[in-house]
Scaffold this motif. Structure first.
Motif, short mmCIF file in Angstrom:
data_model
loop_
_atom_site.label_atom_id
_atom_site.label_comp_id
_atom_site.label_asym_id
_atom_site.label_seq_id
_atom_site.Cartn_x
_atom_site.Cartn_y
_atom_site.Cartn_z
N LEU A 1 53.99 34.65 70.74
CA LEU A 1 54.97 35.19 71.69
C LEU A 1 56.26 35.57 70.98
N ARG A 2 56.68 34.72 70.05
CA ARG A 2 57.95 35.02 69.35
C ARG A 2 57.81 36.22 68.45
N VAL A 3 56.71 36.34 67.71
CA VAL A 3 56.61 37.51 66.83
C VAL A 3 56.47 38.79 67.65
N ALA A 4 55.79 38.71 68.79
CA ALA A 4 55.65 39.91 69.64
C ALA A 4 57.02 40.33 70.17
N LEU A 5 57.80 39.36 70.65
CA LEU A 5 59.12 39.70 71.22
C LEU A 5 60.12 40.10 70.14
N ASP A 6 60.06 39.43 69.00
CA ASP A 6 60.95 39.76 67.88
C ASP A 6 60.67 41.20 67.42
N ARG B 1 53.59 36.28 57.68
CA ARG B 1 53.25 34.97 58.22
C ARG B 1 53.38 33.96 57.10
N PRO B 2 53.95 32.79 57.38
CA PRO B 2 54.13 31.82 56.31
C PRO B 2 52.80 31.56 55.59
N GLY B 3 52.83 31.55 54.27
CA GLY B 3 51.63 31.27 53.49
C GLY B 3 50.84 32.49 53.10
N TYR B 4 51.26 33.69 53.54
CA TYR B 4 50.50 34.90 53.24
C TYR B 4 51.43 35.99 52.68
N PRO B 5 51.95 35.83 51.46
CA PRO B 5 52.82 36.88 50.92
C PRO B 5 52.04 38.18 50.71
N ALA C 1 60.91 36.37 61.86
CA ALA C 1 61.29 35.00 61.55
C ALA C 1 60.01 34.17 61.45
N PRO C 2 59.84 33.39 60.38
CA PRO C 2 58.59 32.67 60.19
C PRO C 2 58.29 31.71 61.35
N GLN C 3 57.07 31.74 61.82
CA GLN C 3 56.63 30.85 62.90
C GLN C 3 55.48 30.01 62.36
#
Ligand code: ATP
Length: 240
Positions: A33-38, A148-152, A190-192
């Motif tokens: 939800l946060r990445v979609a809204l961001d 996404r955290p962990g996937y540069p 922002a990393p989630q």
């Protein structure tokens, strides 16, 4: 083989971009939800449709039923006061596997002139070349790749996918609204640090509500408890 990006027709006034976010949503969580809204906020998108997948083509079967995943998604979206998020259940209604190309074809038929933006986490994007008819996807939509955290990104793109990335990468988001399809755009959200796997595992391990409230909306957690979702298949034997 890398094909040169084609040039799609310029956008007509009023053809607002339509963003699409597919996933298993098993269950939907704050990360989604946060990445979609961001992303909507940053790219000035007024409509992001969350599209739950039917038969998972690229991953093992989800834990909750289609009906439960859809119900949880609807509860989560109902909490979005901005009205940006919506649920699109076309993949669940279709009698075929959830190939993205089929979903985009049906959306393109409905919206011939709107830019279609397929939002996707970099963890899922790295497997693009295993998707059914993947080159066709760029004839139908743009891709907005979310970190996404962990996937540069630099480390996870395969040598085969890297040239596609280079050829289609748009440096400015205007490419996503000036044309209807064909570009890639990297959006840094922002990393989630939350995943559905973590939530399922915690519930199966008997986590209390206090360990879960920061991970997903309260209405979704209430639904999970009421329907006893994500319980272990073989609960540990009670001590004799
Ligand atoms: P699972 O843990 O079961 O694999 P998931 O949390 O990755 O689930 P999906 O429903 O498979 O969720 O993901 C849908 C989309 O959301 C994918 O494009 C995925 O990359 C993206 N996504 C999920 N969680 C995050 C997150 N925390 N940050 C950025 N993108 C995310």
């Amino acid at each position: 083989m890398t094909t040169a990006p084609d040039v799609s027709p310029p956008m007509q006034a009023g053809n607002r971009p339509l963003a699409l976010f597919g996933g298993t949503f098993d269950p939907v969580h704050w990360g989604h939800l946060r990445v979609a809204l961001d992303t909507a906020n940053a790219l000035k998108l007024t409509e992001v449709r969350l599209i739950p997948s039917k038969t998972p083509v690229h991953r093992k079967a989800p834990g909750a039923s289609e009906a439960d995943r859809l119900a949880m998604l609807r509860l989560a979206v109902a909490e979005d006061r901005s009205g940006t998020l919506a649920v699109d259940d076309r993949e669940l209604r279709r009698d075929t596997p959830s190939y993205t190309v089929l979903t985009l074809q049906s959306l393109r038929a409905e919206f011939p002139a709107r830019p279609l933006l397929w939002l996707i986490g970099v963890d899922a994007f790295q497997h693009l070349m295993s998707w059914y008819q993947w080159p066709q996807l760029f004839e139908l939509a743009h891709f907005v790749v979310l970190n996404r955290p962990g996937y540069p990104v630099a480390n996870v793109l395969s040598p085969a996918l890297a040239p596609v990335w280079q050829a289609r990468l748009a440096r400015e988001p205007v490419a996503l609204t000036d044309t209807t399809h064909g570009s890639l755009y990297l959006h840094t959200v922002a990393p989630q640090a939350v995943s559905a796997t973590e939530i399922r595992n915690k519930i199966a391990a008997g986590a209390g509500d206090e360990a879960l409230t920061s991970l997903l909306p309260p209405s979704v957690l209430t639904y999970i408890r009421a329907h006893q979702l994500y319980q272990p298949e073989h609960p540990p034997l009670a001590p004799q």
